[in-house]
Design an enzyme around this catalytic site. Structure first.
Site, PDB file in Angstrom:
ATOM      1  N   LYS A  54       0.839  -1.204   0.000  1.00 53.11           N
ATOM      2  CA  LYS A  54       0.000   0.000   0.000  1.00 53.11           C
ATOM      3  C   LYS A  54       0.870   1.248   0.000  1.00 53.11           C
ATOM      4  CE  LYS A  54      -3.928  -2.009   2.351  1.00 53.11           C
ATOM      5  NZ  LYS A  54      -4.525  -2.354   3.639  1.00 53.11           N
ATOM      6  N   GLN A  98      -5.413  -2.059   9.557  1.00 51.07           N
ATOM      7  CA  GLN A  98      -5.271  -3.358   8.898  1.00 51.07           C
ATOM      8  C   GLN A  98      -5.843  -4.469   9.781  1.00 51.07           C
ATOM      9  OE1 GLN A  98      -4.232  -3.769   5.770  1.00 51.07           O
ATOM     10  NE2 GLN A  98      -4.365  -5.985   5.818  1.00 51.07           N
ATOM     11  N   ASP A 121     -11.674   2.430   3.956  1.00 53.71           N
ATOM     12  CA  ASP A 121     -11.894   0.987   3.825  1.00 53.71           C
ATOM     13  C   ASP A 121     -13.384   0.680   3.612  1.00 53.71           C
ATOM     14  OD1 ASP A 121      -9.932  -0.960   3.784  1.00 53.71           O
ATOM     15  OD2 ASP A 121      -9.566  -0.876   5.943  1.00 53.71           O
TER      16      ASP A 121
HETATM   17  N1  GUN Z   1      -7.357  -7.314   5.790  1.00 55.46           N
HETATM   18  C1  GUN Z   1      -7.622  -7.976   4.638  1.00 55.46           C
HETATM   19  N2  GUN Z   1      -8.173  -7.145   3.730  1.00 55.46           N
HETATM   20  C2  GUN Z   1      -8.248  -5.943   4.312  1.00 55.46           C
HETATM   21  C3  GUN Z   1      -8.710  -4.677   3.863  1.00 55.46           C
HETATM   22  O1  GUN Z   1      -9.211  -4.487   2.748  1.00 55.46           O
HETATM   23  N3  GUN Z   1      -8.601  -3.668   4.766  1.00 55.46           N
HETATM   24  C4  GUN Z   1      -8.105  -3.846   6.020  1.00 55.46           C
HETATM   25  N4  GUN Z   1      -8.078  -2.799   6.829  1.00 55.46           N
HETATM   26  N5  GUN Z   1      -7.674  -5.006   6.463  1.00 55.46           N
HETATM   27  C5  GUN Z   1      -7.739  -6.046   5.610  1.00 55.46           C
END
Ligand code: GUN
Length: 296
Positions: A54, A98, A121
């Site tokens: 990211k 996350q 998100d």
């Molecule tokens: N863990 C797996 N996919 C995601 C996501 O799209 N966002 C977040 N914050 N955690 C994740």
């Protein structure tokens, strides 16, 4: 049947170029550089790799990115304090925490502490609710990425039988909601299947579009797929491998080699849905920076 491979990596690169262009325009007009912050807790290998990816993607499109890392011993109150600080930091346009989080921390409490206007998100109940009834909102990244792939490959969805395998809040539920909406992509007849579903094979064999999002490596086999189906593989399980430097390889939920020859379109793993997920997060961050969803 000669299948078409859905190249998520290529589409993601195309969209990154589009986003970078918009960022350059904002900066040229004297605007603020979009800023995404990511909170990560602990040292889960998959999460760390994803967060690093990211940060790199932010750099590629000209965003500022901040990663805030905590040990997995962090308390819930300390995490809530950091969230409060990001909620009130005017330079941060959007941020995510996350997942998964350690067991002693309530994921739902954390998600609900995030200001929904910065929830890029799309996990906050306000965004989930708005998305469900078709109002402007942050749509969570994986479902948004899947819809974008269907759109960019001009895959028909109206009136199609679409089977979603998996009922997670992050993928299964939202992608089902989006595919049933009066829109393109959408207007599909959606069935959600999960671990308690009976006759899964028969249900899948009726599907024009299958979204495999249950997190079980190579679960979807050729006998579950009808000729000409579109198969979207959301699985990203890390399995040990001697062939890679990291010692892992990503394994999808679809037994690709036997399923692909039956498909009209199929996504690979890696290089299918994964790259689109990150790009959707970048797009949500750009929307946040431009205050397009929530003007105030
Ligand atoms: N863990 C797996 N996919 C995601 C996501 O799209 N966002 C977040 N914050 N955690 C994740």
């Amino acid at each position: 049947m000669p299948y078409n491979l859905i190249d998520g990596k290529a589409i993601a690169n195309q969209i990154k170029t589009e986003i970078a262009g918009e960022v350059a325009e904002i900066i040229a007009k004297g605007g603020k550089r979009p800023h995404l912050a990511v909170i990560i807790v602990g040292h889960d290998g998959g999460s760390e790799a994803y967060v690093a990816h990211k940060a790199k993607s932010c750099e590629q499109v000209g965003f500022r990115s901040t990663t805030i890392a905590f040990e997995d011993t962090v308390g819930e109150s300390e995490l809530l304090k950091e969230i409060d600080s990001l909620n009130n930091n005017a330079d941060v346009d959007g941020f995510i925490v996350q997942l998964p989080l350690p067991k002693h921390i309530s994921e739902q409490k954390i998600i609900e502490a995030i200001d929904y206007r910065k929830d890029v998100d799309g996990f906050h109940p306000i965004n989930v609710g708005k998305m469900s009834i078709g109002l402007p909102s942050y749509v969570s990244a994986t479902p948004a990425g899947i819809l974008e792939l269907l759109k960019r490959y001009d895959i028909a969805t109206a009136g199609k039988n679409c089977v979603v395998i998996g009922r997670s809040n992050i993928v299964g539920k939202p992608v089902a909601m989006l595919l049933m909406q009066k829109a393109y992509p959408g207007d599909a007849t959606v069935t959600i299947c999960h671990s308690r579903t009976k006759n899964l094979k028969e249900i899948c064999r009726e599907a024009d579009i299958i979204i495999a999002a249950l997190g079980r490596p190579e679960f979807l086999t050729a006998d579950m797929v009808k000729e000409g189906a579109v198969v979207i593989d959301v699985g990203t399980t890390r399995v040990p491998s001697e062939q890679t430097k990291s010692g892992f390889r990503l394994c999808g939920d679809v037994k690709f080699d036997e399923v692909a020859p039956k498909c009209s379109y199929i996504t690979p793993v890696p290089g299918g849905v994964g790259p689109m997920t990150i790009v959707s997060l970048l797009r949500n961050t750009l929307l946040a920076a431009k205050k397009e969803i929530y003007p105030t």
